[in-house]
Scaffold this motif. Structure first.
Motif, PDB file in Angstrom:
ATOM      1  N   GLN A  32     -55.606 -81.515  -5.254  1.00  0.00           N
ATOM      2  CA  GLN A  32     -56.978 -81.311  -4.800  1.00  0.00           C
ATOM      3  C   GLN A  32     -57.896 -80.971  -5.969  1.00  0.00           C
TER       4      GLN A  32
ATOM      5  N   ASP B 102     -60.873 -83.356  -7.155  1.00  0.00           N
ATOM      6  CA  ASP B 102     -62.217 -82.785  -7.052  1.00  0.00           C
ATOM      7  C   ASP B 102     -62.958 -82.862  -8.388  1.00  0.00           C
TER       8      ASP B 102
ATOM      9  N   LYS C   6     -54.629 -85.967   3.857  1.00  0.00           N
ATOM     10  CA  LYS C   6     -55.526 -84.843   3.571  1.00  0.00           C
ATOM     11  C   LYS C   6     -56.364 -85.121   2.323  1.00  0.00           C
TER      12      LYS C   6
ATOM     13  N   ARG D 200     -60.456 -85.794   1.862  1.00  0.00           N
ATOM     14  CA  ARG D 200     -61.241 -85.015   0.904  1.00  0.00           C
ATOM     15  C   ARG D 200     -62.096 -85.952   0.029  1.00  0.00           C
TER      16      ARG D 200
ATOM     17  N   ASP E  63     -65.125 -87.194   1.826  1.00  0.00           N
ATOM     18  CA  ASP E  63     -66.185 -86.193   1.832  1.00  0.00           C
ATOM     19  C   ASP E  63     -66.982 -86.251   0.535  1.00  0.00           C
ATOM     20  N   HIS E  64     -66.276 -86.419  -0.577  1.00  0.00           N
ATOM     21  CA  HIS E  64     -66.959 -86.530  -1.880  1.00  0.00           C
ATOM     22  C   HIS E  64     -67.843 -87.778  -1.914  1.00  0.00           C
TER      23      HIS E  64
END
Length: 387
Positions: free
Chosen positions: A341, A345, A376, A380, A383-384
């Protein structure tokens, strides 16, 4: 001696600063958040009340097997020796029979227990976690000043620490150190048992900071008594300093290995330091230790690799972090969800969402993430992309 064990009482430790002395830069704080915050909220179970009731219910006391006890007694000769009793107790599987044999023998005319009978009885009760009964036998040993051995008292210390009775363990250590019997004196094994107990108090840096003061004094006392530290005690010190956020002290011990002390660093020595340096945002130092570690033929653990990947990514070195991720795979070290993550990110934060998606696809192709983790991480990334 008194000063050495002052930290034992948690209620009196008001002199320590409870705020960890760590750097305040943003990268470091993000690293601590990602690397150390693994806890999650637990949903109360429906079966909580029955479990609580079971805990409140007093445990049923084990009952002595009289037939087995009588059979064990029949194995002894009329004028049995301590050696014979030790042999019979050793053969018993029921710890209560062992204790009853020990107590019965104590009442026999002309019989006297020796180190072996005390030792085997304490060991049997300790293994069975009958700590209260074991404590009573230990008190009987302490009442006979001429009986004892380093091995016997080390066993007592071990089981007291297993029962989380550190004060009792320390008292046994003090008894050994003050004993006039040379065979009872503490050895490096005694100190390592205590170091291990003090450093297994959890991940709270304040608690580790407090116990590290005791551990430091204990280490100094060991050296002053002429006992040479081994690799285990030195690694315990490095680990303790890292856990209590005294990484510079850990580095001092590391650099004394092979110079002041007659043993070289091993895999654990490097591993503790890499993790500790990353936790303080000292990524370059951690990377240097990682390279030195590999030069010596050691492979960093998954924990060290995860720490380094997180630290590099949060420091903006995402390409270097990706290279290290593939190196982990080569050495069959596994990355955790937080590491994936964090890396994804940070790649997205550098406006490289496409690279992040490509990396995730490769991780799935190489079967480095399972379907659940992939889902998952993909969610994520979406979303970015929307942001």
């Amino acid at each position: 001696m008194t000063k050495l064990f002052e930290p034992m009482d948690l209620r009196t430790q008001t002199q320590f600063d409870t705020s960890p002395k760590i750097t305040s830069n943003a990268v470091h704080h993000r690293y601590l958040h990602h690397a150390f915050y693994h806890s999650s909220l637990r949903v109360a179970s429906r079966s909580l009340r029955p479990r609580v009731n079971r805990r409140l219910k007093p445990p049923s006391k084990p009952v002595l097997n009289e037939a087995q006890f009588r059979h064990a007694v029949s194995q002894l000769s009329p004028r049995f020796t301590a050696e014979e009793l030790c042999r019979v107790i050793t053969l018993q599987e029921d710890p209560l029979v062992c204790l009853e044999l020990f107590n019965w023998a104590s009442q026999q005319h002309r019989f006297r227990h020796d180190v072996s009978t005390y030792h085997i009885t304490i060991k049997k009760l300790g293994v069975a976690k009958l700590y209260q009964e074991m404590d009573e036998v230990v008190n009987k040993v302490l009442d006979v000043s001429h009986i004892g051995s380093e091995a016997l008292f080390n066993t007592v210390i071990y089981f007291f620490t297993e029962d989380r009775k550190l004060t009792k363990a320390v008292n046994i250590y003090k008894y050994m150190r003050n004993s006039r019997n040379v065979e009872c004196k503490p050895t490096i094994r005694t100190y390592n048992l205590l170091f291990s107990a003090f450093l297994s108090r959890g991940s709270n840096s304040y608690i580790n900071h407090m116990y590290m003061d005791t551990t430091r004094c204990l280490f100094k006392q060991m050296v002053n008594d002429g006992i040479e530290p081994d690799i285990f005690s030195l690694n315990f010190m490095i680990k303790g300093y890292v856990l209590s956020l005294h990484v510079n002290d850990a580095l001092r011990i590391f650099h004394q290995m092979g110079v002041v002390y007659k043993c070289l660093p091993n895999w654990y020595s490097f591993d503790y330091l890499i993790h500790g340096l990353c936790a303080q945002g000292r990524t370059q130092n951690a990377r240097d230790f990682c390279n030195e570690m590999k030069k010596r033929g050691f492979v960093p653990s998954s924990k060290s690799y995860n720490s380094l990947v997180n630290s590099l990514a949060l420091g903006g070195e995402v390409d270097e972090a990706i290279n290290l991720l593939w190196e982990m795979s080569k050495y069959q070290r596994s990355a955790d969800l937080i590491t994936y993550q964090t890396l994804l990110d940070e790649i997205c934060r550098h406006r490289r969402v496409g690279d992040a998606k490509l990396l995730l696809t490769k991780l799935q192709e190489k079967k480095l993430v399972d379907n659940h983790t992939y889902g998952k991480l993909l969610h994520r990334l979406k979303d970015h992309h929307r942001n």
